[in-house]
Design a protein around this motif. Structure first.
Motif, PDB file in Angstrom:
ATOM      1  N   GLU A 169      29.076  50.968   8.472  1.00 14.77           N
ATOM      2  CA  GLU A 169      29.999  50.480   9.414  1.00 14.77           C
ATOM      3  C   GLU A 169      29.497  48.920   8.700  1.00 14.77           C
ATOM      4  OE1 GLU A 169      31.471  51.181  12.843  1.00 14.77           O
ATOM      5  OE2 GLU A 169      30.260  50.627  13.387  1.00 14.77           O
ATOM      6  N   GLU A 203      29.747  42.279  18.823  1.00 11.46           N
ATOM      7  CA  GLU A 203      31.850  42.340  19.386  1.00 11.46           C
ATOM      8  C   GLU A 203      31.744  41.008  19.847  1.00 11.46           C
ATOM      9  OE1 GLU A 203      31.919  45.206  22.118  1.00 11.46           O
ATOM     10  OE2 GLU A 203      33.908  45.570  21.914  1.00 11.46           O
ATOM     11  N   PRO A 207      35.979  40.751  16.154  1.00 10.10           N
ATOM     12  CA  PRO A 207      35.904  42.308  17.327  1.00 10.10           C
ATOM     13  C   PRO A 207      36.279  43.352  16.303  1.00 10.10           C
ATOM     14  CG  PRO A 207      37.783  40.114  16.358  1.00 10.10           C
ATOM     15  CD  PRO A 207      36.873  39.448  16.470  1.00 10.10           C
ATOM     16  N   ARG A 208      35.801  44.238  17.142  1.00 11.08           N
ATOM     17  CA  ARG A 208      35.894  46.206  16.876  1.00 11.08           C
ATOM     18  C   ARG A 208      36.779  46.066  15.613  1.00 11.08           C
ATOM     19  NH1 ARG A 208      32.200  49.734  19.173  1.00 11.08           N
ATOM     20  NH2 ARG A 208      30.611  48.665  20.585  1.00 11.08           N
ATOM     21  N   SER A 209      38.399  45.394  15.909  1.00 10.23           N
ATOM     22  CA  SER A 209      38.984  45.759  14.979  1.00 10.23           C
ATOM     23  C   SER A 209      38.844  45.248  13.659  1.00 10.23           C
ATOM     24  CB  SER A 209      40.089  44.923  15.783  1.00 10.23           C
ATOM     25  OG  SER A 209      40.024  43.760  15.684  1.00 10.23           O
ATOM     26  N   ALA A 210      38.427  44.125  13.595  1.00 14.18           N
ATOM     27  CA  ALA A 210      37.705  44.133  12.273  1.00 14.18           C
ATOM     28  C   ALA A 210      36.590  44.580  11.490  1.00 14.18           C
ATOM     29  CB  ALA A 210      37.582  42.371  12.413  1.00 14.18           C
ATOM     30  N   TRP A 211      35.775  45.501  12.113  1.00 16.17           N
ATOM     31  CA  TRP A 211      34.674  46.249  11.234  1.00 16.17           C
ATOM     32  C   TRP A 211      35.454  47.683  10.729  1.00 16.17           C
ATOM     33  CZ3 TRP A 211      30.585  47.665  16.649  1.00 16.17           C
ATOM     34  CH2 TRP A 211      30.342  46.186  16.854  1.00 16.17           C
ATOM     35  N   LYS A 212      34.673  47.771   9.710  1.00 14.48           N
ATOM     36  CA  LYS A 212      35.469  49.010   8.597  1.00 14.48           C
ATOM     37  C   LYS A 212      34.549  49.640   8.666  1.00 14.48           C
ATOM     38  CE  LYS A 212      38.758  46.589   6.913  1.00 14.48           C
ATOM     39  NZ  LYS A 212      40.530  46.821   7.056  1.00 14.48           N
TER      40      LYS A 212
END
Ligand SMILES: [Fe+2]
Length: 286
Positions: A169, A203, A207-212
């Motif tokens: 990740e 986090e 934000p988690r939404s930006a983690w790949k």
């Protein structure tokens, strides 16, 4: 105080020498096909490029896959008692020709060299077998590698990797390339003594939404500059096996850290005589 000033001057001088070397060597970089140029461009923009063994199509891939199945079978926990208690087992593969041939493929070296921008050093090959663990530790904490100013790891999944297998990740380079955020995350990691951040802390910063998350089938290949992107292996409830090929500049910033990739404490797979892959000295400098 004088010591600190002297260190800063030394840092500025080495940075200047590095920039000059990049500029001088730019004319000597090998030519790339449009497809391989895309890998380098993507690494420069995001720090990561995901592809597959099939798409790369190196001539030595069938040989590599054959060697992988032999190595995996002889490093199963029931065959190798040393892995039974450890959630992470690292095996050194650099001296096995079937692996080093793939890692020394000219196209691969040209891609890495174009990204690093200098003559490169192939630091080594590791098989990492990681089983489930309830807590984040080691490379499962968010961190950046400090080996060199640009450092490429080529990760190959040897089995299908879904959420439960703890995929690689990362946070795209474009989100942290400039501005205060990169500095602030670096500072938070510094405060941990460079061990890294747990998910709940990261986090709060990104934000988690930006983690790949790099989920993918067996044979997925991940190119990553582990110096420029914040990354980790996510928590897992099932085993993940992957190969790691590591490249830096020929004279890396931290040669002491690079020694871990060829450290004698990592066992070499105990291949049975009929499964033995041939061993040979393969040049690790390009
Ligand atoms: Fe890392």
């Amino acid at each position: 105080m004088l010591k600190e000033i002297g260190y800063k001057v030394w840092q500025l001088k080495t940075e200047f020498v590095y920039r000059l070397a990049l500029k001088k060597y730019a004319k000597s970089l090998p030519a790339l096909s449009p497809a391989d140029r895309q890998i380098v461009d993507r690494l420069q923009q995001e720090g990561v490029y995901v592809t597959s063994l099939e798409k790369l199509g190196f001539a030595s891939t069938p040989q590599l896959l054959d060697a992988c199945s032999k190595v995996l079978s002889c490093t199963e926990p029931e065959c190798d008692r040393s892995v039974a208690k450890s959630p992470l087992q690292i095996y050194a593969l650099s001296e096995l020709t079937d692996f080093s041939l793939w890692g020394n493929d000219k196209r691969l070296l040209d891609i890495v060299q174009n990204y690093i921008g200098l003559p490169i050093k192939f630091q080594g090959i590791q098989l990492r077998r990681e089983s489930s663990h309830p807590d984040q530790f080691g490379a499962m904490l968010w961190h950046k590698d400090g080996d060199d100013r640009r450092s490429i790891k080529v990760i190959i999944y040897l089995s299908d990797v879904d959420r439960e297998h703890g995929p690689f990740e990362y946070i795209p380079k474009s989100l942290t390339a400039v501005g205060w955020l990169r500095f602030w995350i670096d500072y938070q990691i510094f405060r941990t003594g460079f061990s890294g951040l747990k998910n709940d802390k990261m986090e709060q910063l990104v934000p988690r939404s930006a983690w790949k998350s790099c989920v993918g089938a067996a044979g997925t290949v991940i190119f990553v500059d582990t110096h420029s992107v914040f990354h980790h292996g996510s928590l897992r409830t099932a085993e993940r096996s992957a190969l790691f090929f590591v490249y830096t500049a020929r004279h890396p910033k931290r040669p002491d850290l690079c020694r871990r990739y060829s450290h004698p404490s990592h066992p070499r797979p105990n291949l049975s005589p009929n499964a033995q892959t041939s061993e040979a000295a393969v040049s690790l400098e390009v």
